[in-house]
Design a protein around this motif. Structure first.
Motif, mmCIF file in Angstrom:
data_model
loop_
_atom_site.group_PDB
_atom_site.id
_atom_site.type_symbol
_atom_site.label_atom_id
_atom_site.label_comp_id
_atom_site.label_asym_id
_atom_site.label_seq_id
_atom_site.Cartn_x
_atom_site.Cartn_y
_atom_site.Cartn_z
ATOM 1 N N ASP A 175 0.719 -1.158 -0.012
ATOM 2 C CA ASP A 175 0.010 -0.020 0.093
ATOM 3 C C ASP A 175 0.914 1.175 0.124
ATOM 4 O O ASP A 175 1.540 1.508 0.977
ATOM 5 C CB ASP A 175 -0.629 0.041 1.281
ATOM 6 C CG ASP A 175 -2.115 1.192 1.165
ATOM 7 O OD1 ASP A 175 -1.773 2.033 0.812
ATOM 8 O OD2 ASP A 175 -3.119 0.849 1.754
ATOM 9 N N PRO A 176 0.775 1.994 -1.064
ATOM 10 C CA PRO A 176 1.839 3.190 -1.115
ATOM 11 C C PRO A 176 1.540 4.237 0.072
ATOM 12 O O PRO A 176 2.385 5.093 0.328
ATOM 13 C CB PRO A 176 1.555 3.712 -2.578
ATOM 14 C CG PRO A 176 0.118 3.272 -2.933
ATOM 15 C CD PRO A 176 -0.007 1.952 -2.359
ATOM 16 N N ALA A 177 0.243 4.196 0.511
ATOM 17 C CA ALA A 177 -0.112 5.380 1.496
ATOM 18 C C ALA A 177 0.205 5.039 2.810
ATOM 19 O O ALA A 177 0.906 5.734 3.525
ATOM 20 C CB ALA A 177 -1.567 5.535 1.365
ATOM 21 N N THR A 178 0.210 3.662 3.043
ATOM 22 C CA THR A 178 0.340 3.425 4.558
ATOM 23 C C THR A 178 1.792 2.523 4.817
ATOM 24 O O THR A 178 2.496 2.290 5.557
ATOM 25 C CB THR A 178 -0.753 2.338 5.250
ATOM 26 O OG1 THR A 178 -0.895 1.156 4.346
ATOM 27 C CG2 THR A 178 -2.034 3.296 5.110
ATOM 28 N N GLY A 179 2.121 1.907 3.460
ATOM 29 C CA GLY A 179 3.339 0.791 3.807
ATOM 30 C C GLY A 179 3.034 -0.748 3.999
ATOM 31 O O GLY A 179 3.863 -1.296 3.993
ATOM 32 N N ALA A 180 1.777 -0.915 4.176
ATOM 33 C CA ALA A 180 1.275 -1.993 4.567
ATOM 34 C C ALA A 180 1.445 -3.025 3.590
ATOM 35 O O ALA A 180 1.374 -2.749 2.273
ATOM 36 C CB ALA A 180 -0.206 -2.287 4.873
ATOM 37 N N VAL A 181 2.062 -4.333 3.817
ATOM 38 C CA VAL A 181 2.427 -5.287 2.731
ATOM 39 C C VAL A 181 1.422 -6.500 3.200
ATOM 40 O O VAL A 181 0.979 -6.987 4.104
ATOM 41 C CB VAL A 181 3.734 -5.748 3.122
ATOM 42 C CG1 VAL A 181 4.212 -6.969 2.370
ATOM 43 C CG2 VAL A 181 4.754 -4.821 3.157
ATOM 44 N N GLY A 182 0.851 -6.698 1.912
ATOM 45 C CA GLY A 182 -0.255 -7.681 1.719
ATOM 46 C C GLY A 182 0.390 -8.877 0.887
ATOM 47 O O GLY A 182 1.181 -8.709 0.076
ATOM 48 N N MET A 183 -0.286 -10.102 0.988
ATOM 49 C CA MET A 183 -0.017 -11.214 0.160
ATOM 50 C C MET A 183 -0.401 -11.142 -1.227
ATOM 51 O O MET A 183 -1.600 -10.787 -1.521
ATOM 52 C CB MET A 183 -0.426 -12.647 0.904
ATOM 53 C CG MET A 183 0.077 -12.660 2.239
ATOM 54 S SD MET A 183 1.475 -13.614 2.159
ATOM 55 C CE MET A 183 1.889 -14.112 3.583
ATOM 56 N N SER A 184 0.361 -11.580 -2.245
ATOM 57 C CA SER A 184 -0.134 -11.704 -3.655
ATOM 58 C C SER A 184 -0.436 -13.042 -3.899
ATOM 59 O O SER A 184 -0.339 -14.021 -2.975
ATOM 60 C CB SER A 184 1.070 -11.057 -4.440
ATOM 61 O OG SER A 184 2.136 -12.130 -4.446
ATOM 62 N N THR A 185 -1.194 -13.294 -4.958
ATOM 63 C CA THR A 185 -1.461 -14.343 -5.412
ATOM 64 C C THR A 185 -0.264 -15.244 -5.485
ATOM 65 O O THR A 185 -0.454 -16.521 -5.234
ATOM 66 C CB THR A 185 -2.277 -14.459 -6.875
ATOM 67 O OG1 THR A 185 -3.493 -13.440 -6.751
ATOM 68 C CG2 THR A 185 -2.753 -15.827 -7.431
ATOM 69 N N VAL A 198 2.535 -15.344 -3.801
ATOM 70 C CA VAL A 198 2.906 -15.748 -2.744
ATOM 71 C C VAL A 198 2.030 -16.814 -1.912
ATOM 72 O O VAL A 198 2.494 -17.854 -1.316
ATOM 73 C CB VAL A 198 2.987 -14.704 -1.479
ATOM 74 C CG1 VAL A 198 3.233 -15.385 -0.274
ATOM 75 C CG2 VAL A 198 4.043 -13.733 -2.088
ATOM 76 N N PHE A 199 0.768 -16.767 -2.129
ATOM 77 C CA PHE A 199 -0.193 -17.962 -1.680
ATOM 78 C C PHE A 199 0.061 -19.301 -2.411
ATOM 79 O O PHE A 199 0.109 -20.264 -1.676
ATOM 80 C CB PHE A 199 -1.604 -17.546 -2.120
ATOM 81 C CG PHE A 199 -2.299 -16.688 -1.013
ATOM 82 C CD1 PHE A 199 -2.487 -17.115 0.334
ATOM 83 C CD2 PHE A 199 -2.429 -15.412 -1.266
ATOM 84 C CE1 PHE A 199 -3.296 -16.372 1.143
ATOM 85 C CE2 PHE A 199 -3.216 -14.389 -0.241
ATOM 86 C CZ PHE A 199 -3.503 -15.042 0.965
ATOM 87 N N ILE A 200 0.518 -19.122 -3.725
ATOM 88 C CA ILE A 200 0.961 -20.326 -4.419
ATOM 89 C C ILE A 200 2.365 -20.875 -3.851
ATOM 90 O O ILE A 200 2.360 -22.337 -3.715
ATOM 91 C CB ILE A 200 1.307 -20.011 -6.033
ATOM 92 C CG1 ILE A 200 -0.061 -19.552 -6.638
ATOM 93 C CG2 ILE A 200 1.969 -21.213 -6.773
ATOM 94 C CD1 ILE A 200 0.160 -19.266 -8.139
ATOM 95 N N LEU A 201 3.175 -19.912 -3.551
ATOM 96 C CA LEU A 201 4.574 -20.423 -2.905
ATOM 97 C C LEU A 201 3.945 -21.031 -1.697
ATOM 98 O O LEU A 201 4.849 -22.007 -1.103
ATOM 99 C CB LEU A 201 5.113 -19.110 -2.911
ATOM 100 C CG LEU A 201 5.868 -18.735 -4.046
ATOM 101 C CD1 LEU A 201 6.847 -17.515 -3.852
ATOM 102 C CD2 LEU A 201 6.597 -19.915 -4.908
ATOM 103 N N LEU A 202 3.259 -20.636 -0.608
ATOM 104 C CA LEU A 202 2.750 -21.216 0.511
ATOM 105 C C LEU A 202 2.466 -22.597 0.290
ATOM 106 O O LEU A 202 2.623 -23.747 1.059
ATOM 107 C CB LEU A 202 1.728 -20.415 1.157
ATOM 108 C CG LEU A 202 2.301 -19.100 1.935
ATOM 109 C CD1 LEU A 202 0.928 -18.454 2.361
ATOM 110 C CD2 LEU A 202 3.104 -19.286 3.057
#
Length: 243
Positions: free
Chosen positions: A56-66, A68-72
């Motif tokens: 998130d460019p505003a808050t810098g929060a990091v979320g999972m992408s598709t 990364v879910f595949i890698l999990l």
């Protein structure tokens, strides 16, 4: 007349056990080192962050992408595959899969680590290492048979997983705290239990079968690696200071 092992045979077996456990701890440490290296590299690279995560460019929060879910799911597949096939696969393959898993884990753990200050991550790691080392030494030296712990710890682990899934919907801070406390207890117990189990494995592994010894050390390294990482994550939830 009963046959007893000679002093030389007894000494050789002790040497095999010691070498086996050194191999387990050595490969576990290599896996942890690779996990830390990958996590650090990803956090220091804007390109990698944008490639694997949603930032998130505003808050810098990091979320999972598709991806990364595949890698999990790939990580889970590697763990189950190693557990099921390691006795028949080539030692080099087992080693490569373990290191691949360790590297992927460093990537997928990145958002969790970024949620806490670097100082609290480092201090929690040191605390985890101390607690893990203490319980692992206990598992090595205790004369008490810890086999009876296995079923109890496994049931506790299943309960923790179910509680974590339920709390994803409830979002209860009290429940999250309880899960972390119980999780620490469970993974400390598993560390001692698994260490004793691995020591027993070292006492029975064929002395002249280097392939069997290597496969055993990799399976042992994976087992203790998982205990360490999960203990670290539980302690981080308890002790970590969020950004």
């Amino acid at each position: 007349m009963a046959q007893y092992p000679s002093m030389q045979q007894t000494g050789s077996r002790a040497e095999v056990v010691n070498a086996f456990m050194r191999g387990v701890y050595g490969w576990m440490s290599a896996g942890l080192g690779l996990t830390a290296l990958v996590a650090f590299a990803v956090t220091q690279s804007q390109t990698l962050m944008q490639m694997f995560f949603v930032v998130d460019p505003a808050t810098g929060a990091v979320g999972m992408s598709t991806l990364v879910f595949i890698l999990l799911f790939a990580e889970l597949g590697i763990v189950f595959y190693l557990g099921a096939k390691i006795r028949t696969m080539a030692p080099a393959t087992a080693t490569a899969l373990f290191m691949l898993y360790s590297g992927l884990n460093g990537l997928t753990l990145t958002p969790i680590l970024l949620a806490y200050t670097a100082e609290s991550v480092a201090s929690t790691f040191v605390i985890t290492a101390g607690m893990f080392g203490t319980m692992s030494i206990y598992g090595l030296v205790t004369k008490k048979d810890l086999t009876s712990w296995g079923s109890l710890l496994f049931m506790g682990l299943i309960g923790i997983v179910i509680a974590m899934v339920v709390n994803m919907f409830l979002q209860s801070s009290a429940m999250a705290f309880a899960i972390s406390v119980i999780g620490v207890i469970i993974f400390l117990g598993l560390t001692a239990y698994d260490t004793q189990k691995l020591k027993t494995m070292g006492e029975t592994v064929p002395m002249n079968d280097s392939a069997a010894i290597r496969r055993g050390t990799i399976l042992g390294a994976l087992t203790l690696y998982l205990d360490f990482i999960n203990l670290f994550l539980m302690l981080l939830r308890l002790l970590g200071n969020r950004e």
